[in-house]
Design a protein around this motif. Sequence first.
Motif, PDB file in Angstrom:
ATOM      1  N   ASN A 165      15.909  -0.274  -6.830  1.00 57.64           N
ATOM      2  CA  ASN A 165      14.843  -1.077  -7.449  1.00 57.64           C
ATOM      3  C   ASN A 165      13.961  -1.728  -6.379  1.00 57.64           C
ATOM      4  OD1 ASN A 165      15.801  -0.486  -9.993  1.00 57.64           O
ATOM      5  ND2 ASN A 165      16.877  -2.414 -10.265  1.00 57.64           N
ATOM      6  N   THR A 166      14.618  -2.283  -5.359  1.00 56.21           N
ATOM      7  CA  THR A 166      13.869  -2.925  -4.276  1.00 56.21           C
ATOM      8  C   THR A 166      12.986  -1.911  -3.552  1.00 56.21           C
ATOM      9  OG1 THR A 166      15.673  -4.508  -3.974  1.00 56.21           O
ATOM     10  CG2 THR A 166      14.097  -4.284  -2.159  1.00 56.21           C
ATOM     11  N   PHE A 167      13.549  -0.762  -3.278  1.00 54.54           N
ATOM     12  CA  PHE A 167      12.814   0.310  -2.607  1.00 54.54           C
ATOM     13  C   PHE A 167      11.576   0.710  -3.410  1.00 54.54           C
ATOM     14  CE2 PHE A 167      12.104   4.921  -2.572  1.00 54.54           C
ATOM     15  CZ  PHE A 167      11.731   5.115  -1.239  1.00 54.54           C
ATOM     16  N   VAL A 168      11.745   0.884  -4.714  1.00 52.17           N
ATOM     17  CA  VAL A 168      10.630   1.301  -5.565  1.00 52.17           C
ATOM     18  C   VAL A 168       9.536   0.234  -5.584  1.00 52.17           C
ATOM     19  CG1 VAL A 168       9.944   1.790  -7.957  1.00 52.17           C
ATOM     20  CG2 VAL A 168      12.002   2.839  -6.999  1.00 52.17           C
ATOM     21  N   ILE A 169       9.939  -1.015  -5.775  1.00 50.03           N
ATOM     22  CA  ILE A 169       8.962  -2.111  -5.853  1.00 50.03           C
ATOM     23  C   ILE A 169       8.148  -2.213  -4.568  1.00 50.03           C
ATOM     24  CG2 ILE A 169       8.703  -4.615  -6.026  1.00 50.03           C
ATOM     25  CD1 ILE A 169      11.229  -4.566  -7.850  1.00 50.03           C
ATOM     26  N   VAL A 170       8.841  -2.195  -3.426  1.00 57.22           N
ATOM     27  CA  VAL A 170       8.156  -2.361  -2.140  1.00 57.22           C
ATOM     28  C   VAL A 170       7.297  -1.152  -1.821  1.00 57.22           C
ATOM     29  CG1 VAL A 170       8.487  -2.572   0.349  1.00 57.22           C
ATOM     30  CG2 VAL A 170       9.877  -3.947  -1.210  1.00 57.22           C
ATOM     31  N   LEU A 171       7.874   0.045  -1.900  1.00 58.55           N
ATOM     32  CA  LEU A 171       7.152   1.243  -1.487  1.00 58.55           C
ATOM     33  C   LEU A 171       5.923   1.487  -2.353  1.00 58.55           C
ATOM     34  CD1 LEU A 171       7.209   3.528   0.557  1.00 58.55           C
ATOM     35  CD2 LEU A 171       8.541   4.881  -1.065  1.00 58.55           C
ATOM     36  N   ALA A 172       6.055   1.260  -3.672  1.00 54.35           N
ATOM     37  CA  ALA A 172       4.913   1.479  -4.563  1.00 54.35           C
ATOM     38  C   ALA A 172       3.748   0.574  -4.178  1.00 54.35           C
ATOM     39  CB  ALA A 172       5.316   1.240  -6.016  1.00 54.35           C
ATOM     40  N   ARG A 173       4.055  -0.660  -3.783  1.00 54.73           N
ATOM     41  CA  ARG A 173       2.976  -1.599  -3.470  1.00 54.73           C
ATOM     42  C   ARG A 173       2.417  -1.391  -2.070  1.00 54.73           C
ATOM     43  NH1 ARG A 173       5.805  -2.282  -7.242  1.00 54.73           N
ATOM     44  NH2 ARG A 173       5.072  -3.315  -9.143  1.00 54.73           N
ATOM     45  N   VAL A 174       3.260  -1.014  -1.115  1.00 51.98           N
ATOM     46  CA  VAL A 174       2.761  -0.731   0.229  1.00 51.98           C
ATOM     47  C   VAL A 174       1.881   0.523   0.216  1.00 51.98           C
ATOM     48  CG1 VAL A 174       3.432  -0.040   2.563  1.00 51.98           C
ATOM     49  CG2 VAL A 174       4.651  -1.901   1.411  1.00 51.98           C
ATOM     50  N   VAL A 175       2.374   1.585  -0.430  1.00 55.15           N
ATOM     51  CA  VAL A 175       1.589   2.824  -0.518  1.00 55.15           C
ATOM     52  C   VAL A 175       0.340   2.600  -1.368  1.00 55.15           C
ATOM     53  CG1 VAL A 175       1.595   5.218  -1.325  1.00 55.15           C
ATOM     54  CG2 VAL A 175       3.609   4.281  -0.169  1.00 55.15           C
ATOM     55  N   GLY A 176       0.483   1.827  -2.458  1.00 58.03           N
ATOM     56  CA  GLY A 176      -0.670   1.542  -3.313  1.00 58.03           C
ATOM     57  C   GLY A 176      -1.750   0.788  -2.567  1.00 58.03           C
ATOM     58  N   ARG A 177      -1.342  -0.149  -1.712  1.00 57.93           N
ATOM     59  CA  ARG A 177      -2.304  -0.904  -0.923  1.00 57.93           C
ATOM     60  C   ARG A 177      -3.053   0.013   0.045  1.00 57.93           C
ATOM     61  NH1 ARG A 177       0.895  -5.027   1.985  1.00 57.93           N
ATOM     62  NH2 ARG A 177       1.451  -5.634  -0.140  1.00 57.93           N
ATOM     63  N   ALA A 178      -2.287   0.960   0.651  1.00 55.77           N
ATOM     64  CA  ALA A 178      -2.914   1.877   1.601  1.00 55.77           C
ATOM     65  C   ALA A 178      -3.899   2.811   0.905  1.00 55.77           C
ATOM     66  CB  ALA A 178      -1.827   2.686   2.313  1.00 55.77           C
ATOM     67  N   ILE A 179      -3.506   3.346  -0.260  1.00 56.96           N
ATOM     68  CA  ILE A 179      -4.397   4.245  -0.997  1.00 56.96           C
ATOM     69  C   ILE A 179      -5.637   3.501  -1.476  1.00 56.96           C
ATOM     70  CG2 ILE A 179      -4.618   5.679  -3.057  1.00 56.96           C
ATOM     71  CD1 ILE A 179      -1.656   6.347  -2.795  1.00 56.96           C
ATOM     72  N   ASP A 180      -5.427   2.294  -1.995  1.00 50.54           N
ATOM     73  CA  ASP A 180      -6.566   1.501  -2.477  1.00 50.54           C
ATOM     74  C   ASP A 180      -7.529   1.176  -1.331  1.00 50.54           C
ATOM     75  OD1 ASP A 180      -7.938  -0.049  -4.529  1.00 50.54           O
ATOM     76  OD2 ASP A 180      -7.247  -1.811  -3.427  1.00 50.54           O
ATOM     77  N   GLY A 181      -6.973   0.865  -0.159  1.00 55.62           N
ATOM     78  CA  GLY A 181      -7.820   0.579   0.993  1.00 55.62           C
ATOM     79  C   GLY A 181      -8.614   1.799   1.424  1.00 55.62           C
ATOM     80  N   TYR A 182      -7.969   2.966   1.362  1.00 60.32           N
ATOM     81  CA  TYR A 182      -8.674   4.205   1.739  1.00 60.32           C
ATOM     82  C   TYR A 182      -9.795   4.509   0.754  1.00 60.32           C
ATOM     83  CZ  TYR A 182      -9.517   9.183   2.428  1.00 60.32           C
ATOM     84  OH  TYR A 182     -10.112  10.410   2.631  1.00 60.32           O
TER      85      TYR A 182
END
Length: 304
Positions: A165-182
């Motif tokens: 659960n922790t992995f999913v929550i963190v990774l989704a938001r870190v990757v989401g932030r990177a994609i949104d920034g791009y």
Amino acid sequence: MFKRITLFLATNLAVLVLLGIIMNVVLPMFGIQLGNNGALLVMAALFGFGGSFVSLMLSKWMAKRSTGAHVIQQPANEMEQWLFTTVQRQAQAAGIGMPEVAIYDAPEINAFATGANRNNALVAVSTGLLRAMDRDQAEAVLAHEVSHVANGDMVTMALLQGVLNTFVIVLARVVGRAIDGYLSGGRNEGPGLAYFAIVFVLDMIFGLFASMIAMWFSRHREFRADAGGATLAGREKMIAALERLKINHGENTLPKQVAAFGISGAIGHGLKKLLLSHPPLDVRIEALRNASLDGNAVRQGVVA
């Protein structure tokens, strides 16, 4: 079976999405920002492990309520006396506290174990099992469930689910932030609707992979519980019990909270196999025939 898997995934994904809304919408309204990855990790761990351990603490109560299980306080007949005595003997041999013993009304051949720790567990069998199995086969099933308790499988699964659960929550938001920034050309305008949409999709994708990992581990511990059951009750009794389970044809009406801890699992093919909590019965039987059983395997949680 597909409906049950879909419901299971939808429930877990809904929890992840709700956590995402709390972290990205509700908390910022109170001035709490989780832009720092360290803060995000702490909050994700609190949410991720919190849900798993609340479920673990409530597991016995939920299992009794959802199955309508009757706990044997004072054996009312010879069958209840045999069940109670058999579990008591096996628990002593496995080095754990005496679990509660219960019977629940269900047509399929099944049993399950649950509880927050090795010395405060519940072992329950279905009325279908008591009708369809002889005493030797039923003894092996009870030994399988006692082995789950002795191996600490309930706590281990809760820990694993918390990590995932922790992995999913963190990774989704870190990757989401990177994609949104791009997509925004690097403009630092804070999270917008596109970010939340991206995180929602990533929660579902990563949540699906996390479920596959959890089910892989669940299948692995079934082999250990089979070997532990063979150590406590005898290899041939355990094999006979698994052979008898084939008449279930993959039926499993246990609620999802304890379905992974039942002895009988669903049948799946292709990609569905990755979301099954139990290996195929033929594979389990073959593994048991070829296993080298250690007399201390149940106490140590290790099968050679």
